[in-house]
Design a protein around this motif. Structure first.
Motif, short mmCIF file in Angstrom:
data_model
loop_
_atom_site.label_atom_id
_atom_site.label_comp_id
_atom_site.label_asym_id
_atom_site.label_seq_id
_atom_site.Cartn_x
_atom_site.Cartn_y
_atom_site.Cartn_z
N LYS A 305 0.85 -1.20 0.00
CA LYS A 305 0.00 0.00 0.00
C LYS A 305 0.88 1.24 0.00
N THR A 306 0.54 2.19 -0.88
CA THR A 306 1.25 3.47 -0.91
C THR A 306 0.74 4.35 0.23
N ILE A 307 1.67 4.89 1.03
CA ILE A 307 1.26 5.68 2.20
C ILE A 307 1.84 7.10 2.15
N ASN A 308 2.06 7.61 0.95
CA ASN A 308 2.61 8.97 0.80
C ASN A 308 1.82 10.01 1.60
N ASP A 309 0.49 9.96 1.48
CA ASP A 309 -0.34 10.97 2.14
C ASP A 309 -0.19 10.93 3.66
N LEU A 310 0.07 9.74 4.20
CA LEU A 310 0.22 9.60 5.65
C LEU A 310 1.53 10.17 6.16
N VAL A 311 2.61 9.97 5.40
CA VAL A 311 3.95 10.25 5.94
C VAL A 311 4.64 11.44 5.29
N LYS A 312 3.96 12.17 4.40
CA LYS A 312 4.63 13.24 3.66
C LYS A 312 5.15 14.36 4.55
N ASP A 313 4.56 14.54 5.74
CA ASP A 313 5.00 15.62 6.64
C ASP A 313 5.67 15.10 7.91
N CYS A 314 6.09 13.82 7.91
CA CYS A 314 6.68 13.25 9.12
C CYS A 314 8.13 13.70 9.29
N GLU A 315 8.75 13.30 10.39
CA GLU A 315 10.12 13.70 10.69
C GLU A 315 11.17 12.72 10.15
N PHE A 316 10.69 11.65 9.51
CA PHE A 316 11.63 10.63 9.02
C PHE A 316 12.06 11.01 7.60
N LYS A 317 13.29 11.48 7.47
CA LYS A 317 13.77 12.05 6.20
C LYS A 317 13.81 11.03 5.07
N VAL A 318 14.02 9.76 5.38
CA VAL A 318 14.03 8.75 4.32
C VAL A 318 12.70 8.77 3.58
N PHE A 319 11.61 8.91 4.32
CA PHE A 319 10.29 8.95 3.70
C PHE A 319 10.05 10.29 3.00
N THR A 320 10.28 11.37 3.70
CA THR A 320 9.94 12.70 3.14
C THR A 320 10.82 13.06 1.95
N ASP A 321 12.10 12.69 2.00
CA ASP A 321 12.98 12.97 0.86
C ASP A 321 12.53 12.21 -0.39
N ALA A 322 12.12 10.95 -0.20
CA ALA A 322 11.64 10.16 -1.34
C ALA A 322 10.43 10.82 -1.99
N ILE A 323 9.51 11.29 -1.16
CA ILE A 323 8.28 11.92 -1.68
C ILE A 323 8.60 13.23 -2.38
N LYS A 324 9.50 14.05 -1.79
CA LYS A 324 9.87 15.33 -2.40
C LYS A 324 10.51 15.14 -3.77
N GLU A 325 11.21 14.04 -3.95
CA GLU A 325 11.89 13.76 -5.22
C GLU A 325 10.98 13.05 -6.21
N GLY A 326 9.69 12.98 -5.89
CA GLY A 326 8.74 12.36 -6.81
C GLY A 326 8.59 10.87 -6.65
N GLY A 327 9.16 10.32 -5.57
CA GLY A 327 9.08 8.89 -5.34
C GLY A 327 7.90 8.49 -4.48
N ILE A 328 7.95 7.28 -3.95
CA ILE A 328 6.85 6.76 -3.15
C ILE A 328 7.37 6.07 -1.89
N VAL A 329 6.46 5.94 -0.93
CA VAL A 329 6.69 5.13 0.26
C VAL A 329 5.62 4.06 0.28
#
Length: 596
Positions: A305-329
């Motif tokens: 399951k893609t959880i971008n909407d859940l974690v896009k503003d979290c403090e975990f940079k691995v997740f947020t950096d991936a989303i900012k670069e157009g990727g997914i979590v």
């Protein structure tokens, strides 16, 4: 002209005989599988493609036959005349189809002797594959490989008979064709009578089968050899076999109904397996979201399951950096994986890294609380929202992958399969067919900086998406469909573009100039202008289907004379060098530095 056989004629194959033949005089021929001398009486297991048969050579019944049998060794070719008798009580072999009988030999003739083979001709052998491929003619004598090759014959026979019954014509298309460099590299064949020019061996008969639709042969098929000069993997060969077909005046559902009937018949007649229809249908978008792969193994229910909407503003940079670069979590809940040790979790993580992941985060839900190195970055509230979204309970582990979209989908799909294996969720006796539809028509080629066809440039767009050629090409859906079996794409096809104006739109979006179109596809584009009916087709990998039905580890086990992963034949030593005279006749000069 004298014959070695003389008046000897085979009356039965070895595996055909049973208790019903008791008392019959018979003649069988084959290879000596095993010879045993029991202090006077000699027993021989005779083998042919149908199985094994026990021969008994008693010196009191036929001294001459017994004397000849003393010289017989493994893999000698012999002919035998004798009488079928029931085996004595207590000696019946329940594991052998012919195990209740034996042949009391009256005459035996050695038709040919044999060198000692480099490995035992047994069902299972621990000799390396390189040796078996070098002596493939001996390897093919092994009973399991003979069963595979006979199964493959029954598969293609069933395909032909079904399609003949549906009004299809079996029509051959050329092997020497024009090179149209799209997708994999072509195998090129130099033309002696046209110096400096080359044919290409077909990667598929795509344009020719469409031309047959234009020609009015509205139901075509062939079981055809295809060729691709590509880097090989375990389930790829440079030459492979397709069931190729095309139909006119149909849409997607017509084709899907016909194909489902074909596979119901194949599985029943070839393997005795009942397959239920209709087959489930899934969109490409759903397959990529839930399974992270466009060929989903639906035998078990672990979903990504893609959880971008859940974690896009979290403090975990691995997740947020991936989303900012157009990727997914993406997350996957491995239900019941709480029993995994730290060593097993590390092994799964290392496996993901080997596939391109930068790591694999996880949250383990124990009876006494949560265990994870990332909770401190997510916070308690977000952590519980994620676990609720993934329906995670005590005893589960939720794994996370983050990064570029295609990379994440690749390793998460493989992690899903690995979890399914480790958790014992995959039923190997289950056969799940799934149609995947609504693929993207186009993708963006970053290296070439242009659009590329996801399937091929003749795939039709969904009708309502045609206006998107001018506004948002990447959102155009294709009238394409794949048939997936247990996570393997066994076939794929599409409804084709039958209007020249739509075909020109497709070529334009692919960045092909008129000159390039004329050079590569000129004859085909011209043909489209002469009244082309709506049509579509599909092609199936015969090697892959045969390997699934046979339970084989590799498609090489269902191909009589396969190549290695380096595209070589160890038996015939192909490819090989040719002499200078041959090259001169072809107007070819090699520019290769010979290794000393």
């Amino acid at each position: 002209m004298l014959s070695l056989l003389g008046d000897w004629r085979r009356t039965h194959y070895c595996g055909e005989l049973n208790g019903k033949n008791t008392g019959e005089d018979i003649c069988v021929m084959g290879w000596v599988h095993r010879r045993r001398d029991h202090g006077g009486v000699i027993f021989i297991d005779l083998r042919d493609k149908t199985g094994l048969l026990q021969l008994v050579l008693n010196p009191e019944i036929s001294p001459e036959a017994h004397s000849i049998a003393e010289a017989v060794r493994s893999e000698y070719v012999v002919a035998v005349k004798g009488k079928v008798e029931k085996r004595p009580e207590g000696t019946i072999n329940e594991n052998l189809p012919t195990g209740e009988i034996e042949i009391i030999v009256k005459e035996i003739k050695i038709l040919n002797n044999a060198k000692t083979p480099p490995f035992q001709i047994e069902e299972n052998t621990n000799v390396g594959e390189d040796v078996r491929l070098k002596y493939r003619y001996l390897d093919l004598r092994r009973p399991n490989l003979q069963k595979n090759i006979i199964l493959r014959h029954n598969l293609t026979r069933t395909m032909r008979e079904y399609l003949y019954g549906k009004g299809f014509l079996d029509i051959e298309t050329p092997f020497l064709t024009k090179s149209t460099p799209e997708g994999a590299r072509d195998y090129l064949v130099p033309s002696r009578v046209n110096p400096g020019k080359f044919y290409a061996l077909p990667q598929s008969p795509q344009m020719f089968k469409q031309l047959l639709m234009i020609s009015g042969y509205d139901r075509y098929f062939q079981i055809v050899r295809c060729f691709r000069d590509e880097d090989l993997r375990a389930d790829r060969q440079p030459e492979f076999t397709q069931l190729d077909m095309e139909m006119s005046f149909i849409d997607r559902q017509d084709l899907m109904d016909l194909i489902e009937g074909l596979f119901v018949e194949i599985f029943q007649k070839v393997a005795g397996i009942t397959v239920q229809r209709p087959f489930p249908v899934m969109t490409y978008a759903e397959a990529m979201e839930k399974y992270s792969h466009d060929a989903p193994d639906t035998r078990f229910e672990l979903f990504t399951k893609t959880i971008n909407d859940l974690v896009k503003d979290c403090e975990f940079k691995v997740f947020t950096d991936a989303i900012k670069e157009g990727g997914i979590v993406k997350a996957i809940n491995a239900k019941g994986a709480g029993k995994f040790s730290r060593k097993e979790i590390d092994e799964i993580t290392d496996y993901a890294v080997s596939l391109g992941a930068k790591g694999l985060a996880y949250i383990k839900i124990n009876e006494d609380g949560l265990q994870s190195p990332i909770i401190k970055f997510l916070g308690e509230q977000l952590t519980h929202r994620i676990l609720d979204t993934m329906d995670a309970k005590v005893g589960d582990i939720v794994f996370f992958g983050a990064g570029e979209k295609s990379t994440v989908n690749l390793f998460m799909s493989k992690v899903r399969l690995e979890l399914g294996r480790r958790l014992g969720l995959i039923d190997k006796n289950k056969y799940n067919f799934t149609w995947v539809i609504d693929f993207p028509l186009l993708e963006w080629d970053k290296e070439e900086k242009r659009y590329a066809a996801v399937h091929h440039p003749f795939t039709a767009p969904v009708d309502e998406d045609i206006p998107l050629f001018d506004t948002d090409p990447l959102k155009i859906r294709a009238k394409a469909y794949d048939l997936v079996l247990n996570g393997s794409e066994i076939g794929g096809g599409s409804i084709r573009i039958h209007r020249s104006d739509i075909q020109e739109k497709m070529f334009n979006i692919l960045g092909l100039t008129k000159e390039e179109c004329d050079l590569k596809f000129g004859f085909f584009i011209e043909a489209l202008r002469y009244g082309t009916p709506p049509h579509g087709g599909i092609a199936f990998g015969v090697d892959r289907i045969a390997s699934i039905l046979a339970g084989a580890d590799s498609i090489r086990d269902v191909i009589a004379f396969p190549k290695t992963q380096k595209a070589t034949c160890l038996m015939s030593d192909a490819p090989n060098k040719v002499d200078a005279k041959q090259l001169k006749e072809l107007s070819i000069k090699l520019d290769i530095i010979e290794e000393k």
